[in-house]
Design a protein around this motif. Structure first.
Motif, short mmCIF file in Angstrom:
data_model
loop_
_atom_site.label_atom_id
_atom_site.label_comp_id
_atom_site.label_asym_id
_atom_site.label_seq_id
_atom_site.Cartn_x
_atom_site.Cartn_y
_atom_site.Cartn_z
N GLY A 155 0.80 -1.22 0.00
CA GLY A 155 0.00 0.00 0.00
C GLY A 155 0.83 1.27 0.00
N ALA A 156 2.05 1.20 0.53
CA ALA A 156 2.90 2.39 0.60
C ALA A 156 3.53 2.77 -0.72
N ASP A 157 3.52 1.87 -1.70
CA ASP A 157 4.21 2.07 -2.97
C ASP A 157 3.21 2.45 -4.06
N PRO A 158 3.24 3.69 -4.58
CA PRO A 158 2.32 4.07 -5.65
C PRO A 158 2.43 3.16 -6.87
N TYR A 196 -11.36 -8.65 11.90
CA TYR A 196 -10.41 -7.72 11.28
C TYR A 196 -9.20 -8.46 10.71
N GLY A 197 -8.78 -8.02 9.53
CA GLY A 197 -7.51 -8.43 8.93
C GLY A 197 -7.04 -7.29 8.05
N HIS A 198 -5.87 -7.43 7.48
CA HIS A 198 -5.44 -6.42 6.51
C HIS A 198 -4.76 -7.10 5.33
N TYR A 199 -4.98 -6.51 4.15
CA TYR A 199 -4.47 -7.11 2.92
C TYR A 199 -3.21 -6.42 2.41
N ASP A 200 -2.85 -5.28 2.99
CA ASP A 200 -1.62 -4.62 2.56
C ASP A 200 -0.42 -5.26 3.25
N VAL A 201 0.73 -5.16 2.61
CA VAL A 201 1.96 -5.76 3.13
C VAL A 201 3.08 -4.73 3.08
N GLN A 202 4.16 -5.05 3.77
CA GLN A 202 5.35 -4.21 3.73
C GLN A 202 6.07 -4.34 2.38
N GLU A 261 -8.55 -4.21 6.11
CA GLU A 261 -7.96 -2.88 5.92
C GLU A 261 -6.84 -2.93 4.88
N GLY A 262 -6.61 -1.79 4.21
CA GLY A 262 -5.55 -1.71 3.22
C GLY A 262 -4.42 -0.77 3.59
N GLU A 263 -4.39 -0.30 4.85
CA GLU A 263 -3.39 0.69 5.23
C GLU A 263 -2.74 0.39 6.59
N GLU A 264 -2.87 -0.82 7.09
CA GLU A 264 -2.31 -1.12 8.40
C GLU A 264 -0.81 -0.90 8.44
N PRO A 271 10.10 -13.70 10.13
CA PRO A 271 10.67 -12.35 9.95
C PRO A 271 9.77 -11.40 9.14
N VAL A 272 8.73 -10.92 9.82
CA VAL A 272 7.85 -9.95 9.18
C VAL A 272 8.63 -8.65 8.96
N HIS A 273 8.28 -7.92 7.91
CA HIS A 273 8.91 -6.65 7.54
C HIS A 273 10.36 -6.87 7.06
N ALA A 274 10.80 -8.10 6.90
CA ALA A 274 12.19 -8.39 6.54
C ALA A 274 12.20 -9.42 5.41
N PRO A 275 13.36 -9.62 4.77
CA PRO A 275 13.45 -10.66 3.75
C PRO A 275 13.17 -12.05 4.32
N ASN A 276 12.66 -12.92 3.46
CA ASN A 276 12.39 -14.32 3.79
C ASN A 276 11.33 -14.49 4.87
N GLU A 277 10.35 -13.60 4.85
CA GLU A 277 9.19 -13.77 5.73
C GLU A 277 8.53 -15.12 5.44
#
Length: 464
Positions: free
Chosen positions: A30-33, A85-91, A151-154, A426-432
């Motif tokens: 979601g953060a990346d246009p 509740y859940g969210h579909y956006d990712v880092q 949500e799409g902006e967590e 490792p959420v938010h990191a490589p090889n999650e």
């Protein structure tokens, strides 16, 4: 007696895994246009699934940012209404070169499902959705009224969440929230999440000149923005890593005997915790490491930049330098007071000739807490006792799930985090990755949880 819904979920597990893999293939950053089309496609994918499950009022809830996906089933009059509740956006997946496999091409390896978003939080979101699907498919009804909110902006601090609630408050009205986000604290020891730290962010710049300067002509004669920024940031902590900002933790208060007892009961190896990530300990030694990461506030720098960072060298004295930081806050603290303390500290220590600018402040979410007497906690205790044969421990998360505090503030409803990811994924990191065994555990527990919540009268969820 075998629960028919659980039996259906376990029989469908290969198909559920296939659907989850399709979900993970969407680069829903979601953060990346540049991922706007992928976000649209993810929403369409979820809308189709909610309609296929048999939910009504399926729609997008637009608050001016990334819309949320909504659907409901309200066919159980007299029972609680539970917002799932859940969210579909990712880092973002960067740095891509550190991944062992493509981040958006899920792959099973060593009992783990590797992909960006697998643990945070598409895996647990899938468990929640498929639980509702099996209830409607097998029994033709859910034990409670269900509203799905995805949500799409967590991952960007939920900037549109309050606008969505303001626009669609009547649609979202519920007795309690059951979150697929939040996760478990231990792979073997059952735990109930009774709260989480809040979060607030700050971005600053310092300027020392009107233009970048040649270090040969000006070096040693003028202030350097990078030097000044680093010196200023170094005042935020002492040599041991304690936050050195006056008033930073003034409202945090001390730990209660019950909190310390819960921490001591939780199996936690501090040395192993640090060794696993190759890190050195820092922070206030008056508190155990576990207490520091769950019950105490923290201030961390998240990025520093300025000058030339490309290949080779460029002998420049940068006119400007920048930094991002975040603060985890605990019960009693407010984002505003913490921000004020940090900004005051920076202003007071900024030397003459250096211009300090606040570029961004906010994204603030206070800490959240659940009463041990909340029906959500009582229900979770019963479920986990039945599933594991032992009473669960109460724990708090060090991370932040903004909806927990925002829904409590705006709508007066409490949230139980009942996700099935684990802290070493490792959420938010490589090889999650997401443990495949966690999927079966979640598919067994979620139906039991919805049945347990149905035993409480709706009024019991209010006023705890």
């Amino acid at each position: 007696m075998t629960d028919k819904v659980v039996a259906d979920l376990l029989a469908r597990q290969p198909a559920i895994m296939d659907w989850l893999k399709d979900f993970l293939r969407f680069p829903s950053v979601g953060a990346d246009p540049g991922c706007a089309e992928a976000m649209d496609a993810t929403r369409a994918f979820l809308v189709h699934r909610l309609r296929d499950i048999g939910l009504q009022e399926v729609q997008l809830l637009d608050g001016g940012g990334q819309p949320a996906v909504y659907g409901e089933w309200m066919g159980a009059p007299g029972t609680p209404t539970i917002l799932i509740y859940g969210h579909y956006d990712v880092q973002p997946a960067e740095p891509l070169e550190l991944w062992d496999s493509p981040p958006f091409e899920p792959i099973e390896r060593d009992g783990k499902l590797f992909a960006r978003g697998s643990s945070d939080v598409k895996g647990s979101t899938t468990i929640a959705l498929e639980t509702v699907a099996s209830f409607l498919g097998v029994e033709g009804a859910c034990p409670v009224n269900v509203k799905i909110f995805l949500e799409g902006e967590e991952e960007t601090g939920s900037p549109s969440l309050r606008s969505i609630i303001a626009r669609y408050g009547d649609l979202l009205r519920s007795d309690a929230v059951l979150s697929a986000d939040g996760g478990r604290a231990h792979p073997e020891v059952p735990t109930v999440n009774t709260g989480a730290r809040g979060n607030v962010k700050l971005e600053i710049s310092v300027r020392t000149a009107d233009v970048d300067l040649h270090s040969g002509r000006y070096g040693g004669a003028v202030r350097n923005a990078l030097h000044e920024l680093c010196a200023l940031l170094a005042t935020l902590h002492d040599a041991h890593g304690n936050v050195a900002v006056a008033g930073f933790d003034a409202d945090a208060g001390g730990l209660t005997p019950a909190q310390r007892a819960d921490v001591q009961a939780f199996p936690f190896d501090a040395e192993a915790f640090l060794a696993e990530v190759g890190a050195a300990e820092a922070g206030d030694r008056a508190y155990s490491l576990r207490e520091r990461i769950t019950l105490r506030p923290a201030l961390d720098l998240n990025g520093i930049w300025g000058g030339y960072t490309g290949p080779g060298s460029k002998t420049v004295i940068p006119r400007q330098a920048h930094a991002k930081m975040s603060m985890r806050i605990v019960s009693g603290q407010t984002p505003e007071r913490v921000l004020d303390a940090v900004k005051r500290h920076l202003v007071e220590r900024c030397p003459p000739g250096v211009r300090l600018q606040i570029d961004f402040e906010g994204g603030g979410s206070p800490a959240s807490s659940l009463s041990p007497n909340s029906p959500l906690v009582v229900a979770a205790e019963r479920v986990l006792l039945a599933e594991h044969g032992r009473r669960p421990l109460h724990v708090r998360l060090g991370a932040t799930v903004p909806i927990t505090a925002v829904l409590k503030e705006t709508m007066g409803v409490e949230t139980l985090m009942f996700g099935y990811n684990l802290p070493d994924e490792p959420v938010h990191a490589p090889n999650e990755f997401f443990r495949i065994a966690s999927i079966e555990k979640g598919l067994r527990a979620w139906p039991r949880m919805l049945r347990e919540l149905a035993t409480f009268e709706p009024v019991r969820f209010h006023g705890n």
